[in-house]
Design an enzyme around this catalytic site. Structure first.
Site, mmCIF file in Angstrom:
data_model
loop_
_atom_site.group_PDB
_atom_site.id
_atom_site.type_symbol
_atom_site.label_atom_id
_atom_site.label_comp_id
_atom_site.label_asym_id
_atom_site.label_seq_id
_atom_site.Cartn_x
_atom_site.Cartn_y
_atom_site.Cartn_z
ATOM 1 N N PRO A 1 -23.937 -19.630 -48.715
ATOM 2 C CA PRO A 1 -22.689 -18.879 -48.538
ATOM 3 C C PRO A 1 -21.428 -19.565 -49.070
ATOM 4 C CG PRO A 1 -23.482 -19.718 -46.426
ATOM 5 C CD PRO A 1 -24.539 -20.009 -47.419
ATOM 6 N N LYS B 1 -20.614 -15.295 -52.175
ATOM 7 C CA LYS B 1 -21.111 -14.389 -53.220
ATOM 8 C C LYS B 1 -22.175 -13.383 -52.765
ATOM 9 C CE LYS B 1 -18.651 -15.550 -56.696
ATOM 10 N NZ LYS B 1 -17.435 -15.078 -56.025
ATOM 11 N N TYR C 1 -14.756 -17.633 -58.482
ATOM 12 C CA TYR C 1 -14.545 -17.277 -57.072
ATOM 13 C C TYR C 1 -14.109 -15.819 -56.924
ATOM 14 C CZ TYR C 1 -13.408 -17.904 -52.146
ATOM 15 O OH TYR C 1 -13.386 -17.792 -50.767
HETATM 16 P P1 RFL Z 1 -28.957 -7.331 -45.502
HETATM 17 O O1 RFL Z 1 -27.524 -7.297 -45.084
HETATM 18 O O2 RFL Z 1 -29.825 -8.395 -44.971
HETATM 19 O O3 RFL Z 1 -29.561 -5.912 -45.142
HETATM 20 C C1 RFL Z 1 -30.945 -5.641 -45.227
HETATM 21 C C2 RFL Z 1 -31.268 -4.520 -44.269
HETATM 22 O O4 RFL Z 1 -32.636 -4.174 -44.402
HETATM 23 C C3 RFL Z 1 -33.206 -4.011 -43.096
HETATM 24 N N1 RFL Z 1 -34.663 -4.245 -43.181
HETATM 25 C C4 RFL Z 1 -35.575 -3.249 -43.133
HETATM 26 N N2 RFL Z 1 -35.443 -1.922 -43.019
HETATM 27 C C5 RFL Z 1 -36.596 -1.187 -43.005
HETATM 28 N N3 RFL Z 1 -37.839 -1.744 -43.082
HETATM 29 C C6 RFL Z 1 -38.002 -3.064 -43.198
HETATM 30 N N4 RFL Z 1 -39.220 -3.595 -43.265
HETATM 31 C C7 RFL Z 1 -36.848 -3.886 -43.244
HETATM 32 N N5 RFL Z 1 -36.635 -5.222 -43.348
HETATM 33 C C8 RFL Z 1 -35.321 -5.411 -43.307
HETATM 34 C C9 RFL Z 1 -32.476 -5.045 -42.260
HETATM 35 O O5 RFL Z 1 -32.531 -4.745 -40.860
HETATM 36 C C10 RFL Z 1 -31.063 -4.940 -42.824
HETATM 37 O O6 RFL Z 1 -30.294 -3.966 -42.135
HETATM 38 O O7 RFL Z 1 -29.084 -7.391 -47.090
HETATM 39 P P2 RFL Z 1 -28.147 -6.781 -48.246
HETATM 40 O O8 RFL Z 1 -27.803 -5.353 -47.980
HETATM 41 O O9 RFL Z 1 -28.800 -7.160 -49.506
HETATM 42 O O10 RFL Z 1 -26.756 -7.579 -48.109
HETATM 43 C C11 RFL Z 1 -26.692 -8.949 -48.356
HETATM 44 C C12 RFL Z 1 -25.609 -9.590 -47.497
HETATM 45 O O11 RFL Z 1 -25.804 -9.209 -46.155
HETATM 46 C C13 RFL Z 1 -25.609 -11.123 -47.620
HETATM 47 O O12 RFL Z 1 -25.824 -11.517 -48.943
HETATM 48 C C14 RFL Z 1 -24.268 -11.731 -47.153
HETATM 49 O O13 RFL Z 1 -24.087 -11.537 -45.786
HETATM 50 C C15 RFL Z 1 -24.220 -13.223 -47.460
HETATM 51 N N6 RFL Z 1 -23.024 -13.877 -46.950
HETATM 52 C C16 RFL Z 1 -21.813 -13.773 -47.614
HETATM 53 N N7 RFL Z 1 -21.710 -13.003 -48.727
HETATM 54 C C17 RFL Z 1 -20.496 -12.823 -49.335
HETATM 55 O O14 RFL Z 1 -20.427 -12.110 -50.343
HETATM 56 N N8 RFL Z 1 -19.328 -13.422 -48.859
HETATM 57 C C18 RFL Z 1 -19.364 -14.195 -47.744
HETATM 58 O O15 RFL Z 1 -18.310 -14.660 -47.325
HETATM 59 C C19 RFL Z 1 -20.631 -14.434 -47.100
HETATM 60 N N9 RFL Z 1 -20.716 -15.190 -45.999
HETATM 61 C C20 RFL Z 1 -23.105 -14.650 -45.792
HETATM 62 C C21 RFL Z 1 -21.913 -15.298 -45.339
HETATM 63 C C22 RFL Z 1 -24.297 -14.769 -45.081
HETATM 64 C C23 RFL Z 1 -24.334 -15.527 -43.940
HETATM 65 N N10 RFL Z 1 -25.578 -15.587 -43.252
HETATM 66 C C24 RFL Z 1 -25.720 -15.396 -41.863
HETATM 67 C C25 RFL Z 1 -26.816 -15.609 -43.991
HETATM 68 C C26 RFL Z 1 -21.939 -16.068 -44.204
HETATM 69 C C27 RFL Z 1 -23.163 -16.219 -43.512
HETATM 70 C C28 RFL Z 1 -23.149 -17.114 -42.301
HETATM 71 C C1 PHB Z 2 -16.731 -16.040 -43.848
HETATM 72 O O1 PHB Z 2 -17.700 -15.765 -43.154
HETATM 73 O O2 PHB Z 2 -15.575 -15.722 -43.531
HETATM 74 C C2 PHB Z 2 -16.953 -16.805 -45.105
HETATM 75 C C3 PHB Z 2 -18.206 -17.303 -45.389
HETATM 76 C C4 PHB Z 2 -18.406 -18.019 -46.563
HETATM 77 C C5 PHB Z 2 -17.347 -18.241 -47.434
HETATM 78 C C6 PHB Z 2 -16.097 -17.729 -47.150
HETATM 79 C C7 PHB Z 2 -15.898 -17.009 -45.971
HETATM 80 O O3 PHB Z 2 -17.525 -18.961 -48.570
#
Ligand code: RFL
Ligand code: PHB
Length: 390
Positions: free
Chosen positions: A293, A297, A385
């Site tokens: 993260p 991205k 970024y």
């Molecule tokens: P998701 O959000 O994981 O959604 C996938 C969905 O599919 C469902 N699913 C199923 N449904 C039916 N049948 C099955 N067998 C299934 N298996 C799974 C799930 O329940 C879910 O609802 O994937 P998607 O849509 O590709 O989106 C990706 C993003 O969620 C992810 O890349 C970001 O959250 C990553 N991320 C960040 N990305 C950014 O662009 N900017 C950020 O600041 C940022 N910060 C982060 C992040 C991810 C984090 N974590 C927890 C991994 C910060 C964190 C801490």
């Molecule tokens: C956020 O969760 O706010 C977040 C996560 C990763 C970043 C920036 C912001 O790089």
């Protein structure tokens, strides 16, 4: 039931894709394993690139983001006790990012889909894609104990890293590239005023820290932690103390503390599957790739993937030529690998790697010093970024 496109997963990838396709008059169904409340309860990304903001506008769901989101035209890097600003806007000819939580993006897209009356099936069990290497793909699932079948032209796996779609591809047809990092991020959400107006990425000998936010009254903070750490072992006080230790003294003094409303640990991983097209099934978002993260991205890559996928599906439904679907994979992977490189690089210059010694810490500091004092280096960081074009 028959639909033109069956989308598996209602995260940002599935919801954005559903909205883009429906806008072009293409009939979709979204099948989601979890409940709507569960999906909306996940605290994840917070930073939107310009392309992602514009996509939310384009599908008619951007009004709340424009009202409540926070435009950021820079962020800070801290190291060696000092704080340096990266002026995104000046370095990129006026580009900015938007701080607006993934939860809110998801809610706005769900509300838009509801209002338009398009289908999402929540709590769909045993969702399985079938025959995607043939001209008659279909998806089966169980809902309330009853088996259902959706015949379609295209299946899109938007089901995240642990989803079923990538796992359904025969082993020999897919290559996976992976790097697992030897640490995680411990994240805390708290209803306290953010410590700074902009995000702060901190390199410190005790490990990385990030000060982010969701609004002017809600903060999101992260500290690098051991992979073996457990959330239960981190009291709120221990978290605030560790965060403050990793920030320059003035900033540390300004941290507003309060009870956490969410606390979680996320492992860090880089991962890409190639290709992303398998006959009539495409993979989008985390189903096909993961970034650590640090570069913010993940959500933004899901958005660019589904932009390319929506164009490919439109072309394919127009002329029946599967080449369009194949072309999705080539196009999307080019941008994905650039975001992978950037996220890996941001991770490598900001974190403490347990196996590395003082030499590497010095090299990191030299790289950061170069980065903040060279206009060319800062401009490259800023360009990546705010998001490469698509
Ligand atoms: P998701 O959000 O994981 O959604 C996938 C969905 O599919 C469902 N699913 C199923 N449904 C039916 N049948 C099955 N067998 C299934 N298996 C799974 C799930 O329940 C879910 O609802 O994937 P998607 O849509 O590709 O989106 C990706 C993003 O969620 C992810 O890349 C970001 O959250 C990553 N991320 C960040 N990305 C950014 O662009 N900017 C950020 O600041 C940022 N910060 C982060 C992040 C991810 C984090 N974590 C927890 C991994 C910060 C964190 C801490
Ligand atoms: C956020 O969760 O706010 C977040 C996560 C990763 C970043 C920036 C912001 O790089």
């Amino acid at each position: 039931m028959r639909k033109q496109v069956a989308i598996i997963g209602s995260g940002p990838a599935g919801l954005f894709l559903g909205a883009l396709l429906e806008k072009s008059g293409i009939d979709t169904i979204i099948l989601e394993r979890r409940s709507q409340d569960y999906v909306l309860g996940r605290i994840r990304a917070g930073v939107l690139e310009q392309g992602t903001m514009e996509m939310l506008d384009a599908v008619g769901c951007g009004a709340r983001m424009r009202e409540e989101g926070l435009i950021h035209d820079g962020f800070d890097l801290t190291f060696d006790g000092r704080r340096h600003r990266i002026d995104l806007s000046e370095l990129t000819g006026g580009k900015t990012v938007m701080v607006y939580g993934q939860t809110e993006v998801t809610r706005d897209l769900m509300d838009g889909r509801d209002a338009a009356g398009h289908a999402i099936v929540y709590e769909a069990e045993n969702v399985t894609p079938h025959d995607f290497d043939s001209a008659r793909p279909y998806v089966t699932y169980d809902k309330d104990g009853v088996s259902q079948r959706v015949d379609c032209d295209v299946i899109v796996g938007c089901d995240g890293f642990h989803g079923v779609c990538r796992k359904s591809v025969p082993e020999g047809s897919i290559t996976e590239f992976e790097k697992v990092y030897p640490f995680g991020w411990l994240g805390v959400l708290a209803d306290v005023k953010p410590v700074a107006d902009e995000l702060v990425y901190a390199n410190h000998s005790r490990g990385f820290a990030l000060c982010s936010m969701r609004s002017l009254t809600r903060s999101r903070y992260y500290v690098q932690c051991d992979l073996s750490d457990k959330v239960e072992n981190w009291s709120d006080d221990a978290f605030w103390d560790e965060l403050r230790r990793r920030l320059p003294p003035k900033l540390a003094e300004a941290v507003n503390t309060g009870p956490s409303i969410e606390k979680s640990i996320a492992p860090l991983r880089s991962f890409v599957a190639e290709p992303l097209t398998f006959g009539r099934m495409l993979l989008c978002g985390d189903a096909g790739h993961i970034v650590p993260p640090t570069g913010a991205k993940g959500l933004n890559l899901a958005a660019s993937d589904v932009f390319y996928a929506s164009e490919a599906i439109r072309d394919f439904l127009d002329d029946g030529n599967e080449k369009s679907l194949k072309h999705y994979s080539t196009r999307a992977l080019k941008r994905i690998w650039k975001a992978e490189r950037f996220s890996w690089w941001m991770t490598s210059i900001l974190h403490r790697f347990p196996a590395d010694g003082d030499f590497n810490q010095k090299i990191q500091e030299a790289e950061l010093d170069y980065l903040v004092h060279s206009k060319n280096a800062s401009a490259s960081l800023a360009e990546n970024y705010v998001g490469l074009p698509y």
